[in-house]
Structures are given as C-alpha cells and as structure tokens.
Scaffold this motif. Structure first.
Motif, mmCIF file in Angstrom:
data_model
loop_
_atom_site.group_PDB
_atom_site.id
_atom_site.type_symbol
_atom_site.label_atom_id
_atom_site.label_comp_id
_atom_site.label_asym_id
_atom_site.label_seq_id
_atom_site.Cartn_x
_atom_site.Cartn_y
_atom_site.Cartn_z
ATOM 1 N N SER A 62 0.818 -1.207 0.000
ATOM 2 C CA SER A 62 0.000 0.000 0.000
ATOM 3 C C SER A 62 0.857 1.265 0.000
ATOM 4 O O SER A 62 0.363 2.346 -0.304
ATOM 5 C CB SER A 62 -0.916 0.013 1.226
ATOM 6 O OG SER A 62 -0.165 0.230 2.414
ATOM 7 N N ARG A 63 2.133 1.114 0.393
ATOM 8 C CA ARG A 63 3.069 2.237 0.514
ATOM 9 C C ARG A 63 2.577 3.282 1.510
ATOM 10 O O ARG A 63 2.950 4.456 1.448
ATOM 11 C CB ARG A 63 3.342 2.883 -0.854
ATOM 12 C CG ARG A 63 3.895 1.892 -1.862
ATOM 13 C CD ARG A 63 4.272 2.544 -3.180
ATOM 14 N NE ARG A 63 4.672 1.557 -4.153
ATOM 15 C CZ ARG A 63 5.881 1.006 -4.242
ATOM 16 N NH1 ARG A 63 6.809 1.364 -3.379
ATOM 17 N NH2 ARG A 63 6.173 0.116 -5.163
ATOM 18 N N SER A 64 1.729 2.857 2.416
ATOM 19 C CA SER A 64 1.223 3.722 3.473
ATOM 20 C C SER A 64 1.727 3.186 4.804
ATOM 21 O O SER A 64 1.393 2.069 5.196
ATOM 22 C CB SER A 64 -0.312 3.749 3.471
ATOM 23 O OG SER A 64 -0.807 4.331 4.666
ATOM 24 N N THR A 90 0.879 4.110 7.643
ATOM 25 C CA THR A 90 -0.262 3.989 8.540
ATOM 26 C C THR A 90 -0.875 2.603 8.466
ATOM 27 O O THR A 90 -1.305 2.039 9.476
ATOM 28 C CB THR A 90 -1.334 5.039 8.185
ATOM 29 O OG1 THR A 90 -0.760 6.337 8.341
ATOM 30 C CG2 THR A 90 -2.546 4.910 9.085
ATOM 31 N N SER A 125 -2.328 -0.743 -8.064
ATOM 32 C CA SER A 125 -2.740 -0.095 -6.825
ATOM 33 C C SER A 125 -4.252 -0.070 -6.653
ATOM 34 O O SER A 125 -4.744 0.016 -5.529
ATOM 35 C CB SER A 125 -2.193 1.333 -6.778
ATOM 36 O OG SER A 125 -2.654 2.088 -7.888
ATOM 37 N N SER A 179 -0.543 3.848 14.092
ATOM 38 C CA SER A 179 -1.082 4.478 12.881
ATOM 39 C C SER A 179 -1.602 5.881 13.165
ATOM 40 O O SER A 179 -2.066 6.553 12.278
ATOM 41 C CB SER A 179 -2.221 3.622 12.313
ATOM 42 O OG SER A 179 -3.291 3.506 13.222
#
Length: 253
Positions: A135-137, A139, A199, A253
């Motif tokens: 997700s490259r997040s 959080t 994505s 997060s």
C-alpha cells in the motif's frame, strides 16, 4: 520495504522456534494460551489493520455507502473460500485434527504434511503483510508488520514443541518452522507485488487477506485452543492478544 516485510515474517517464526531447542516441554495450558493470544492478534489485525482500511479506501473513491460494504464483504468471502479450497484439496496434516485434503492419496513423508498444514495456516499472514507494505502507506503497513511479527513468535514456539511432541527432533522442528516462515515470506512478496503494480486492487487485496485470516482463526486456531480443558485460559489469551493488537494499531497508525 518488500524485503523488510518478507524478512519480518520469516525471522519472527524462526525466532519463536529457537527457544524450543532448550525447552523440554510446555504445559497444554500454556500452549492453549499462546494459541489464543495469536488468534486474538490475528482477529484484531483482520478488523483494524485490514478490513477498516479497505472500507476507507473504497469510500474515498465513491459517495455510495453501499458499494464499500459490498466490495469488502465480497472480497472477504472470496478470501475465506480460497482458504477452504486449499484446505480441501492440498494434502496436509494437523497435529490434532489429523490428515486433510486427500493426504492419504499422496506419497509424502508425514513431516511434509505438517509443513503443508502450517504453510496453509501462515499464507494469509504473509499475504496481509505484503498487501500492507504494498500500500506504501506507513499507517497501514506498520501495525500489520508489528502485529503479525508479534504473533508469529509464540506461534513458531508452539509449532516447534508440537512437532517435538510427535517424535520429531529439535533440529527437524526448528527447520519446519523455518520452512513455513519462508512460505509466509513468499506470500508477503506476492501480496506486495500484486498491490504495488495494480494499486487499484489494494482494498480488494486487504479484504481478501482479512477474510483468509478470519477463516484460519475460526477454522483452526480457536477450535484447537479449546479442545482441551483450558478453553477459558485460551479465551483470556485471545482477549489479551486482541487488545494488544488494537493498542498497537491505534498508537502506530
């Protein structure tokens, strides 16, 4: 990040198995508590780290309140169905339930049937880690990495002791934990590449991984931790694992 996610899953399972080299045995009560703890962590990771982010991601793309529920719910059911079919057709053997998936028709050593059973159990966890990292997040990724890594440690320990309890050597028990950790690492890479290069599938992939993990918890972990007379202790372990993972998800997060 892909390599970090894969390494976390491999090393956590292997790290958990190492104390089994020195331990002679562990009480059934302790095994059930540890299994319940792992189940609680996985349940909380499914809810807070996979399902809730998946719902939010779909909500960002549509004004409908109905569509996110359909997409996430459907993806969860597909994930559960995937694990059900794997359990039905892939030969494997559980420590308590015995052989499943047409294991008797396959000419494999018993230890490899155990490896396949644990690999099926661990695949959704690796998929969840890879999807989160993909997700490259931070959080989304960090709570999943920490939570799955945390629950892999007691799980690897219990698996190694269970193998030693059915007459396998300490070396064989640790190697099995390593093999299954490698499977989890491969699953993490699959989840990472699937979400990184497409994505748009991220919410579907998160929900799919969540459904797969929910299936494993309900079909295997909770029943196995409740088969003996320590169901209440296993439930206490589950509660602690769930609250700890919820705490990690909220704070990280």
């Amino acid at each position: 990040m892909a390599l970090v996610g894969s390494a976390v899953t491999v090393l956590s399972t292997s790290l958990g198995a190492l104390p089994a080299l020195a331990a002679r045995s562990i009480s059934q009560r302790s095994k059930d508590v540890l299994m319940g703890f792992s189940a609680g962590v996985m349940l909380a990771a499914t809810a807070f780290s996979l399902i809730v982010p998946a719902i939010h991601l779909v909500e960002e793309r549509t004004p409908s309140r109905f569509f996110p529920a359909v997409v996430v719910g459907g993806s969860m059911l597909v994930g559960g169905l995937f694990l059900h079919l794997c359990n039905r057709f892939i030969p494997h053997e559980h420590f308590i339930k015995g052989q499943e998936g047409n294991a008797e028709a396959v000419n494999l050593k018993r230890i490899w049937l155990f490896v396949l059973a644990i690999a099926l159990h661990n695949f959704p966890e690796g998929l969840a880690v890879g999807t989160g990292v993909g997700s490259r997040s931070m959080t989304i990724a960090v709570p999943i990495l920490v939570g799955i890594g945390l629950q892999d440690i007691p799980e690897g320990f219990v698996v190694a002791l269970a193998l030693m309890g059915v007459a396998y050597s300490r070396k064989q028990a640790v190697l099995v934990a390593l093999y299954t950790g490698l499977v989890e690492g491969v699953a993490a890479l699959v989840g990472f590449f699937a979400t990184s290069f497409a994505s748009g599938v991220l919410p579907w992939a998160l929900a799919f991984a969540g459904g797969s993990m929910l299936y494993v918890v309900s079909d295997e972990m909770i029943p196995e931790s409740h088969r003996q007379e320590y169901a209440k202790e296993a439930t206490a372990g589950l509660m602690v694992g769930f609250v700890l993972m919820m705490f990690l998800d909220v704070t990280l997060s």
